[in-house]
Scaffold this motif. Structure first.
Motif, PDB file in Angstrom:
ATOM      1  N   HIS A  34     -33.937  38.176  -9.081  1.00  0.00           N
ATOM      2  CA  HIS A  34     -32.776  38.951  -8.668  1.00  0.00           C
ATOM      3  C   HIS A  34     -33.163  40.363  -8.256  1.00  0.00           C
ATOM      4  N   GLN A  35     -33.962  40.991  -9.127  1.00  0.00           N
ATOM      5  CA  GLN A  35     -34.327  42.379  -8.883  1.00  0.00           C
ATOM      6  C   GLN A  35     -35.125  42.540  -7.587  1.00  0.00           C
ATOM      7  N   GLU A  43     -31.874  32.729 -15.669  1.00  0.00           N
ATOM      8  CA  GLU A  43     -31.060  33.933 -15.795  1.00  0.00           C
ATOM      9  C   GLU A  43     -31.278  34.884 -14.620  1.00  0.00           C
ATOM     10  N   ASP A  44     -32.535  34.998 -14.204  1.00  0.00           N
ATOM     11  CA  ASP A  44     -32.898  36.050 -13.257  1.00  0.00           C
ATOM     12  C   ASP A  44     -33.179  35.550 -11.851  1.00  0.00           C
ATOM     13  N   LYS A  87     -25.308  43.727  -5.415  1.00  0.00           N
ATOM     14  CA  LYS A  87     -24.997  42.743  -6.459  1.00  0.00           C
ATOM     15  C   LYS A  87     -23.698  42.012  -6.141  1.00  0.00           C
ATOM     16  N   GLU A 132     -23.107  38.059  -5.545  1.00  0.00           N
ATOM     17  CA  GLU A 132     -22.104  37.275  -6.257  1.00  0.00           C
ATOM     18  C   GLU A 132     -21.199  36.515  -5.297  1.00  0.00           C
ATOM     19  N   LEU A 192     -23.129  33.636  -4.158  1.00  0.00           N
ATOM     20  CA  LEU A 192     -23.216  32.627  -5.218  1.00  0.00           C
ATOM     21  C   LEU A 192     -21.929  31.811  -5.222  1.00  0.00           C
ATOM     22  N   ASP A 193     -20.847  32.529  -5.088  1.00  0.00           N
ATOM     23  CA  ASP A 193     -19.538  31.904  -5.130  1.00  0.00           C
ATOM     24  C   ASP A 193     -19.338  30.971  -3.939  1.00  0.00           C
ATOM     25  N   LYS A 194     -19.851  31.411  -2.809  1.00  0.00           N
ATOM     26  CA  LYS A 194     -19.707  30.591  -1.599  1.00  0.00           C
ATOM     27  C   LYS A 194     -20.741  29.472  -1.569  1.00  0.00           C
ATOM     28  N   GLU A 195     -21.592  29.458  -2.572  1.00  0.00           N
ATOM     29  CA  GLU A 195     -22.640  28.445  -2.712  1.00  0.00           C
ATOM     30  C   GLU A 195     -23.671  28.450  -1.585  1.00  0.00           C
ATOM     31  N   ARG A 213     -27.813  30.227  -8.924  1.00  0.00           N
ATOM     32  CA  ARG A 213     -28.549  30.931  -9.957  1.00  0.00           C
ATOM     33  C   ARG A 213     -29.412  29.932 -10.698  1.00  0.00           C
TER      34      ARG A 213
END
Lengths: 250, 766
Positions: free
Chosen positions: B719-720, B759-760, B742, B746, B749-752, B756
């Protein structure tokens, strides 16, 4: 694959493997199909003439048969076994596949035993808990939407993270309540998959370190969790003391 | 071979008797040592040489007749005899030198130096002679001993040096050095000295540096220990005292001059009479005591110099502090802070009213500071890259975060873009081409510092569109030059749309020519019209915000053009941007007009005015229904016509619903050509607000597409890492906030588009 399906429980996986082929497979399919037929009511047939799914009422009855407490985490354990994607419906395929994968004898008493076994395993096996937790999101969201209603999510968190198998609470902080009141106050939207999943990860970390020392601004946490941490610090929850300490360290 | 030669020498000593031989030799050696200037006659020379030879070979002969075993009886007799001779010589030298030590006690200071140098000189010259005389010993006995690895055996010349070092030097060197230092101090205090003496002392000290392992080589150890070390110490002490006192009595600026002079002097000293080996340590020592030990007061003075713009003194300070390690860092940070402050102050001065701030005034204020300090860096700081970087940092700070930017962080790029518009727009105050080019180049300096380059791009393209559509650009060359500058700074993508806009204008020109020819061949009567076809998506223009029913005269011409265009480019859709259309109408109704007035009007105004061709009076409602304009477009158009007294409101009523309008037949104006197509202040204001709004949206898209691009290439990433990579990619356009990135992750991520993993880690979903 067998290992994965059995959530890395070796015994189950071995069972699975030996049950998965040949005539045994055929037999099991048939047996499970018959069991599912037994659950389908007239009412269900009205909604689905093919009889390939059962609705809320039949599900409730089935849960009673299995001895499941539907107001708590046990419910999600059962839904996970039958691979449900809604808490108002079980499909035939999910039922048959799910039970077949569990690898137990296709009869009611064996099923009941298996469910109990799973419930007992829950507090001991974090990976399994995570799978059940994630199942909750799947069953909780309503079809076209990609997110869980906030209200639903709050109830689910109570059922899962405020239960006797998982208590999101540390010596000084009742995190579950704090999290809920934060969301009540600041969060207006639904809970998407990432937020749902990451909440458990975050909860796991808080249990290890209630000062939130693991958190960093550059981390990969979703924005809502970042904001939550800042909110906690503002309110002197958890981290306040140790942040001072950290500053001295630097 | 040997015996024959010796026969002719009556005074030759007995060849195998050491005492006898030595007595003979000593006489000759002493003569050489003390009275060399009188010369050595051939007889003596040959005598000594032969005696040495004879002595060394005498036992060899015996040695050959092994059985006889006379004298010491050993087969190593020759060696032992050689050794006797060597020992005798060593003893002799020691004695001689001891006498010199005694003599030296009679002298001090310069006299001692003179004595030392004289004796050293005499001694070394003699040593060379003796070395030659004892060549036979050297060649055989010494060589053999050395080959066998014996320590402390040297060839005869080196033996001289070693004796000098161990006997005389050990006792006298300190005093000699003392005298040297005294002399140097005299010179430092301004007296003229006989520096040749020092030079010779140095040479002597250097010569004494014998490599114990290999006598043919020399080392600087002796010199370093006995000369350099005390010299450096004395230098340090001297300058420590001097500078302390000087600083107490003089200003820092004076001190810097003094220090600079002293440093030059010391460098000169090395060249004139010191060994080059001392150059670096001496410089270091001087830098330490003259600069490093005073760096705090120097630095404190730097602010004063900056405040007073003392360029020369700053250059001096730069030169001094650049000599010591980390000397410049504090200057740089002070410089950076100072430039930032100066920039902020300059902006604050012009920003009394941010809303009315003239773009030129603002940009000039920024430029002035930059030019000033860039000059300083160049002249005083040697154009050093680190200082340039400090300058850049400071400029970036005050360009992007200042008083003016408080009202909106986009203010800097906006004002800069506006200034370019002022420069590139046709205006009465014509700017010389060369000067314009120059000013544009300067603008790019500011542009370089702008963080939100996307904002500049937005405003620039809007204003360029306006210039092109209204064809009031001052020069195509200047426009092209500006765009190529932007392209150079930000790349092809940045100016892509701008270039397309130019292309469209060019194509439109040809299109109009074609259309005109087409009309002429068809032979229809038509307006003298000109059309621009602007590609959707390249121009920052939107369809009009109102319905509009163009007057018959115009619509028929437009119709013809549409047909012509569609015949050429099938499937293309034309949208009329009425809000950008303009035209001229000629009046013939005005009394007292010597010549018919010509009104330059917008399409809306034209539609309104043409209504009065059919009817002397029109009500607000009639106009509205005939033109189909909504109130947002109709009211301002009418109000300009009223303000210019082209139209009158009947009965002095207010402009608006219910009013009735009529033509003013008594219209008067100094000019025949009257421009009524003037934009309203509020319109441009609104445009700014809109522009700013779209920026946020565009940024989100830009971020998301950058993230997707990165993930598509990398498939899986921390992620970083993803965040920093995104910042890297986007930085040329604007400086993104981590929290914004960020959020965009997100969303994806939501729109696929992304998933994830753990975790990272973020994964790409095709």
């Amino acid at each position: 694959r067998y290992l994965k399906n059995a959530n890395f429980d070796l015994d189950t996986a071995v069972n699975l493997y030996f049950n998965s082929s040949g005539p045994v497979d055929e037999q099991t399919n048939e047996k499970l199909g018959q069991m599912f037929d037994g659950l389908v009511t007239d009412e269900d047939r009205q909604a689905d003439p093919q009889g390939n799914s059962i609705g809320a009422q039949s599900m409730e009855d089935y849960m009673k048969l299995l001895g499941i407490d539907m107001t708590g985490y046990e419910f999600f354990v059962a839904l996970d076994i039958v691979q449900a994607n809604s808490f108002a419906q079980i499909t035939r395929s999910g039922f048959v596949e799910g039970w077949k994968e569990s690898g137990v004898q296709p009869d009611m008493s064996a099923h009941k035993r298996h469910v109990r076994g799973c419930i007992d395993r829950l507090p001991k096996d974090p990976a399994y808990f995570k799978a059940v937790y994630r199942r909750a999101f799947l069953v909780g969201k309503e079809a076209p939407q990609k997110a869980l209603e906030k209200e639903t999510a709050l109830v689910f968190w109570d059922m899962l993270l405020g239960s006797k198998v998982y208590r999101w609470q540390t010596k000084n902080v009742n995190w579950l309540e704090t999290w809920k009141s934060y969301l009540e106050e600041k969060w207006g939207r639904g809970v998407n998959k990432d937020m749902w999943n990451q909440t458990l990860e975050f909860a796991n970390r808080t249990l290890e370190d209630e000062t939130l020392g693991f958190w960093s601004e550059d981390g990969a946490w979703p924005g809502v969790i970042d904001d939550f941490v800042l909110w906690c610090r503002e309110h002197g929850i958890g981290g306040s003391k140790s942040t001072d300490g950290m500053e001295v360290d630097y | 071979m040997p015996p024959v030669a010796t026969l002719g020498m009556p005074s030759q000593p007995v060849r195998d008797d050491i005492d006898n031989t030595w007595e003979y030799l000593q006489r000759g050696i002493t003569k050489i040592m003390l009275n060399l200037q009188e010369g050595v006659d051939l007889n003596t020379y040959m005598g000594i040489y032969t005696a040495v030879h004879n002595f060394c070979t005498s036992q060899k002969a015996v040695g050959f007749s092994h059985v006889a075993n006379i004298n010491t009886g050993s087969h190593r007799g020759a060696h032992l005899l050689g050794e006797d001779l060597y020992k005798k010589l060593t003893e002799y030298l020691t004695e001689h030198l001891k006498r010199l030590v005694e003599q030296s006690k009679a002298h001090t200071d310069e006299a001692l130096l003179a004595f030392y140098i004289r004796e050293w000189h005499r001694y070394t010259v003699s040593a060379k002679y003796i070395h030659h005389l004892f060549r036979y010993l050297n060649r055989h006995w010494v060589k053999r001993e050395m080959d066998e690895g014996k320590k402390n055996i040297y060839d005869v010349y080196t033996l001289h040096l070693v004796r000098w070092r161990d006997v005389l030097f050990a006792q006298v060197s300190e005093k000699v050095m003392h005298a040297v230092l005294k002399l140097v101090e005299k010179q430092r205090n301004g007296e003229t000295i006989e520096y040749n003496q020092i030079k010779q002392v140095v040479e002597s000290f250097v010569s004494l540096g014998l490599d114990e392992g290999d006598s043919s080589k020399t080392t600087l150890d002796v010199y370093r220990y006995h000369f350099e070390r005390p010299f450096l110490e004395a230098t340090k002490l001297f300058y420590q005292n001097e500078s302390k006192q000087f600083v107490a009595e003089n200003s820092v600026v004076e001190y810097m001059k003094k220090a600079e002079a002293r440093l030059d002097e010391e460098e000169e000293r090395v060249k004139v009479y010191l060994h080059p080996d001392i150059a670096i340590p001496l410089k270091k020592a001087c830098n330490q005591v003259l600069i490093a030990e005073h760096q705090t007061i120097l630095r404190d003075e730097f602010q004063v110099l900056l405040d007073n713009d003392r360029e020369e003194d700053m250059a001096r300070m730069y030169n001094l502090l650049s000599r010591i390690a980390d000397g410049l860092d504090p200057l740089r940070s002070r410089f950076e802070a100072h430039v930032r402050k100066a920039g902020l102050a300059a902006v604050a001065k012009v920003a009394t009213d941010a809303d009315k701030l003239e773009p030129k005034v603002y940009v000039d204020a920024l430029l002035e500071i930059h030019t000033h300090y860039q000059g300083l860096v160049k002249r005083a700081f040697n154009d050093e890259p680190e200082f340039t970087r400090s300058l850049d940092n400071a400029c970036r700070e005050f360009v992007n975060r200042n008083e003016v930017c408080k009202s909106g962080s986009n203010k800097s790029p906006e004002l800069l873009a506006k200034y370019t518009d002022v420069l590139l727009r046709k205006s009465s105050t014509g700017v010389e081409e060369a000067e314009l080019e120059n000013t544009l180049a300067q603008l790019m300096t500011v542009f370089k510092y702008i963080e939100d380059k996307d904002v500049f791009q937005k405003f620039y393209s809007r204003m360029l569109a306006r210039r092109l559509v209204h064809s009031n650009s001052s020069s195509d060359d200047a426009e092209t030059s500006m765009i190529s500058k932007l392209k150079e700074a930000c790349g092809f993508e940045y100016t892509n749309k701008l270039q397309r806009m130019f292309q469209d204008m060019q194509i439109s020109k040809d299109l109009n020519t074609g259309f005109r020819e087409h009309i002429n061949t068809v032979g229809t009567k038509s307006l003298d019209s000109s059309y621009s076809v602007l590609g959707t998506g390249f121009w920052p223009l939107t369809a009009p915000g109102t319905t509009f029913n163009p007057p018959e005269e115009i619509s028929s011409d437009c119709e013809r053009f549409s047909l012509y265009y569609k015949a050429k480019h099938e499937g293309r859709k034309l949208t009329w941007l009425w809000q950008l259309c303009k035209g001229e109408i000629k009046t013939n109704y005005i009394k007292n007009a010597k010549m018919p007035y010509i009104f330059q009007v917008s399409a809306y105004q034209m539609a309104i005015l043409l209504l009065f061709n059919d009817k002397g009076k029109n009500t607000y409602e009639e106009i509205a229904s005939a033109t189909q304009l909504n109130t947002e477009s109709l009211d301002p158009s009418l109000s300009i016509l009223l303000k210019a007294k082209v139209l009158n409101v009947e009965g002095g009523e207010k402009n608006g619903p219910g009013a009735t309008y009529s033509l003013n037949h008594d219209f008067k104006n100094k000019k025949f050509r009257v421009n009524l197509n003037v934009g309203m202040k509020s319109e441009t204001k609104q445009e700014e607000v809109e522009t700013n709004k779209t920026i946020e949206e565009d940024r989100k898209l830009l971020l998301q597409s950058a993230i997707v691009r990165i993930m598509k290439a990398r498939k899986r990433m921390k992620h970083q890492q993803l965040v920093s990579e995104t910042i890297n990619q986007i930085r040329t356009r604007f400086v993104p906030k981590v929290s914004d990135i960020k959020k965009c992750i997100e969303i994806l991520l939501d729109k696929e588009y992304l998933e994830r993993i753990d975790e990272d880690d973020i994964g790409y979903l095709a």
